[in-house]
Design a protein around this motif. Structure first.
Motif, PDB file in Angstrom:
ATOM      1  N   UNK A 330      81.055  47.584 -20.460  1.00  0.00           N
ATOM      2  CA  UNK A 330      82.216  47.440 -21.154  1.00  0.00           C
ATOM      3  C   UNK A 330      82.984  46.263 -21.450  1.00  0.00           C
ATOM      4  N   UNK A 331      83.224  45.771 -20.407  1.00  0.00           N
ATOM      5  CA  UNK A 331      83.455  44.369 -18.869  1.00  0.00           C
ATOM      6  C   UNK A 331      82.929  43.832 -20.500  1.00  0.00           C
ATOM      7  N   UNK A 332      81.842  43.466 -19.869  1.00  0.00           N
ATOM      8  CA  UNK A 332      80.978  42.109 -21.157  1.00  0.00           C
ATOM      9  C   UNK A 332      81.191  41.834 -22.191  1.00  0.00           C
ATOM     10  N   UNK A 333      81.094  43.026 -23.019  1.00  0.00           N
ATOM     11  CA  UNK A 333      81.584  43.583 -24.392  1.00  0.00           C
ATOM     12  C   UNK A 333      83.084  42.984 -24.980  1.00  0.00           C
ATOM     13  N   UNK A 334      83.807  43.465 -24.033  1.00  0.00           N
ATOM     14  CA  UNK A 334      84.888  43.369 -24.295  1.00  0.00           C
ATOM     15  C   UNK A 334      85.986  41.397 -23.944  1.00  0.00           C
ATOM     16  N   UNK A 335      85.334  41.173 -23.390  1.00  0.00           N
ATOM     17  CA  UNK A 335      85.516  39.867 -22.798  1.00  0.00           C
ATOM     18  C   UNK A 335      85.574  38.707 -24.402  1.00  0.00           C
ATOM     19  N   UNK A 336      84.860  39.345 -25.274  1.00  0.00           N
ATOM     20  CA  UNK A 336      84.745  38.912 -26.865  1.00  0.00           C
ATOM     21  C   UNK A 336      86.237  38.293 -26.858  1.00  0.00           C
ATOM     22  N   UNK A 337      87.521  39.699 -27.051  1.00  0.00           N
ATOM     23  CA  UNK A 337      88.419  39.820 -27.590  1.00  0.00           C
ATOM     24  C   UNK A 337      88.400  40.319 -28.867  1.00  0.00           C
ATOM     25  N   UNK A 338      86.913  40.824 -29.501  1.00  0.00           N
ATOM     26  CA  UNK A 338      86.769  41.240 -30.663  1.00  0.00           C
ATOM     27  C   UNK A 338      86.042  43.088 -30.748  1.00  0.00           C
TER      28      UNK A 338
END
Ligand SMILES: Cc1cc2nc3c(=O)[nH]c(=O)nc-3n(C[C@H](O)[C@H](O)[C@H](O)COP(=O)(O)OP(=O)(O)OC[C@H]3O[C@@H](n4cnc5c(N)ncnc54)[C@H](O)[C@@H]3O)c2cc1C
Length: 507
Positions: A330-338
């Motif tokens: 989740x942290x990895x994907x949410x860093x995208x901001x999208x």
């Protein structure tokens, strides 16, 4: 010279006349498919009950010069269903009477299957035995066959996704009538303790020759199964924009290269996710346009989804043990901001995401078949190229594909199935097969997609039966020569599925 009558009489004597069917309704049913071309009716359908009977049928086909077309369950929807490669071939329906699970080994985790064992049958038997083992399910027809799917190099979505790769040891009736066993089953012995646990034995490894080919009829296989883990929890993200495919691919790649995420990633666009549960509101007979951007946005809003939805799965000892893994993704994907996160529990109530959960936990489900109703007339064909796991390349292919669909008035329905280095792009064509103009446009769209992707160095991993010769013509001529030489060596009278995958044995 072909003697169909002599063949049918001879086969009837060997396997029982009641297992030779030439009724008009049967032939019409077996000739149907969802692809653009006309139906391809067989001249008969025969139903063997054993390897010995399959061998008798193949020997008779050699004697009377009759072409056969074997199917396991014949549910290859979108790729040819159970219609023969060429009209008039005799369908050998293995699934009707050869549908037994011959062994389930819970120590070394495999099953030995006949061709007619469907995903549902194997799932139900494993559950009946206490659910210690889990099969790798597709999200396609639950009544499709485990063996037929693997022979066509189909795939699932969990750790055992590579269905051909998970086969171990085959029994095959070759086109010349010989019966062989592959791998460690090739020993001249009745005690074959390693047949379904060790793939390789003495001499060349032959198994690959029988996938997507027409050199033999497989009558028995070993299939590796995964121990069902105590807990399995999925994670899901939606992304809002079509162009986000580039970033999604970049985000998935490191998670797979390190094998941190053990499932594949399903990266489904809006219409792939939504079409199984809807009919196109903008479609009317004669309409030559793809669904509008506004129409897609309205559907995304109604279903709480985005332009793309990403799904994956962790397996472990308990939900609590899995939770930190999910938080890391989740942290990895949410860093995208999208990315917008959707939890396992929420996803259970969203049919587009539930199908990902089912397929990654070995539960066959019919829900995706709903996409055959997206437009009336149930035309359905799958264009199956792929992309390296590089965002810019995926985006470029996405632009090309989207443009071609648009040009032909087809709705862009795509799911990328992402592993470490490569993602297979499942491109669905869904159209009204009863409308001649639309049928022609679906065909033109498939051909243009294949041509344009090939120009960019991208071929297909499986092909609908209408396009076998078309794709073979895209290959190196020397390859066709080798395939033909093998055909002549193993099936000198070309009795098994001549024309399948563009192989006919001609010089
Ligand atoms: C909505 C939808 C979703 C789908 N999702 C998936 C998916 O997630 N993954 C996937 O892989 N597919 C998917 N499919 C495709 C397809 O339905 C399956 O792959 C199907 O289950 C194939 O199995 P079968 O037993 O019906 O094959 P069959 O039709 O019996 O055979 C498939 C091919 O293999 C050959 N063959 C079969 N048995 C033998 C044998 N014993 N010896 C030699 N050759 C043989 C046949 O000649 C044929 O060319 C999907 C289809 C639809 C419509």
């Amino acid at each position: 010279m072909m003697d169909l009558e002599g063949f049918l009489k001879s086969v009837g004597e060997k396997i029982g006349a009641q297992w030779v069917d030439t009724r008009h309704e049967t032939l019409a049913r077996y000739g149907e498919h969802t692809l653009p071309a006309e139906a391809r009716a067989p001249s008969a359908v025969v139903f063997p009950s054993s390897t010995a009977e399959v061998q008798e049928i193949v020997l008779a086909a050699n004697e009377y010069h009759v072409a056969l077309f074997p199917v396991s369950t014949g549910n290859n929807i979108g790729l040819g269903s159970r219609a023969p490669a060429r009209a008039g071939q005799v369908v050998v329906d293995l699934g009707h009477r050869m549908n037994r699970i011959l062994e389930v080994n819970e120590e070394t985790c495999y099953a030995e299957l006949q061709p007619g064992v469907s995903f549902t049958m194997l799932h139900d038997e494993l559950e009946r035995r206490g659910g210690k083992l889990m099969l790798s399910a597709t999200s396609g027809p639950p009544h499709g066959g485990v063996m037929g799917n693997a022979m066509d190099r189909g795939a699932g979505y969990g750790p055992y996704f590579d269905h051909f790769g998970m086969l171990c040891g085959m029994e095959v009736v070759l086109g010349n009538g010989d019966v062989i066993r592959t791998g460690d089953g090739s020993l001249d012995s009745e005690e074959l303790v390693n047949w379904h646990v060790s793939k390789f034995s003495f001499g060349p490894a032959l198994d690959g020759l029988f996938s997507q080919s027409n050199y033999g009829i497989v009558t028995r296989v070993g299939v590796w199964l995964m121990p069902r883990p105590p807990a399995a929890r999925s994670f899901h993200f939606t992304f809002p924009d079509d162009e986000d495919i580039a970033e999604i691919i970049e985000l998935c790649r490191p998670m797979k290269l390190s094998n941190f995420v053990p499932s594949l990633f399903r990266v489904a666009n809006d219409l792939y996710a939504i079409a199984p549960d809807e009919v196109s509101a903008e479609y009317a007979p004669g309409v030559k346009n793809a669904i509008s951007k506004e129409g897609r946005l309205a559907l995304q809003k109604r279903h709480g989804l985005g332009a793309w939805q990403v799904s994956g799965m962790f397996y472990g000892a308990s939900d609590a043990a899995i939770e930190p893994l999910i938080q890391r993704v989740r942290g990895h994907f949410e860093r995208s901001g999208k990315a917008r996160y959707i939890s396992h529990d929420e996803a259970q109530n969203i049919s587009a995401l539930k199908v990902a959960i089912d397929s990654m936990t070995g539960r066959p489900s019919a829900s995706e078949l709903g996409m055959l109703k997206w437009r009336p007339g149930s035309g359905n064909a799958w264009f199956l190229p792929g992309t390296p796991m590089v965002g810019a390349q995926a985006l470029e292919l996405d632009r090309v594909g989207r443009g071609i669909y648009e040009k032909h008035g087809m709705d862009y329905i795509v799911m990328h199935v992402a592993s470490a280095r490569f993602a297979r792009g499942l491109h669905v064509l869904s159209w009204n097969k009863d409308d001649a103009d639309e049928n022609r446009r679906a065909d033109a769209c498939y051909r243009e997609l294949s041509t344009e992707f090939a120009k960019r160095g991208v071929g297909v991993g499986r092909a609908p039966a209408d396009y076998y010769d078309f794709h073979m013509d895209q290959m190196l001529p020397s390859l066709k020569k080798v395939y033909s030489s093998l055909k002549r060596a193993l099936d000198p009278n070309a009795v098994i599925s001549p024309g399948k995958y563009g192989i006919d044995g001609e010089q």
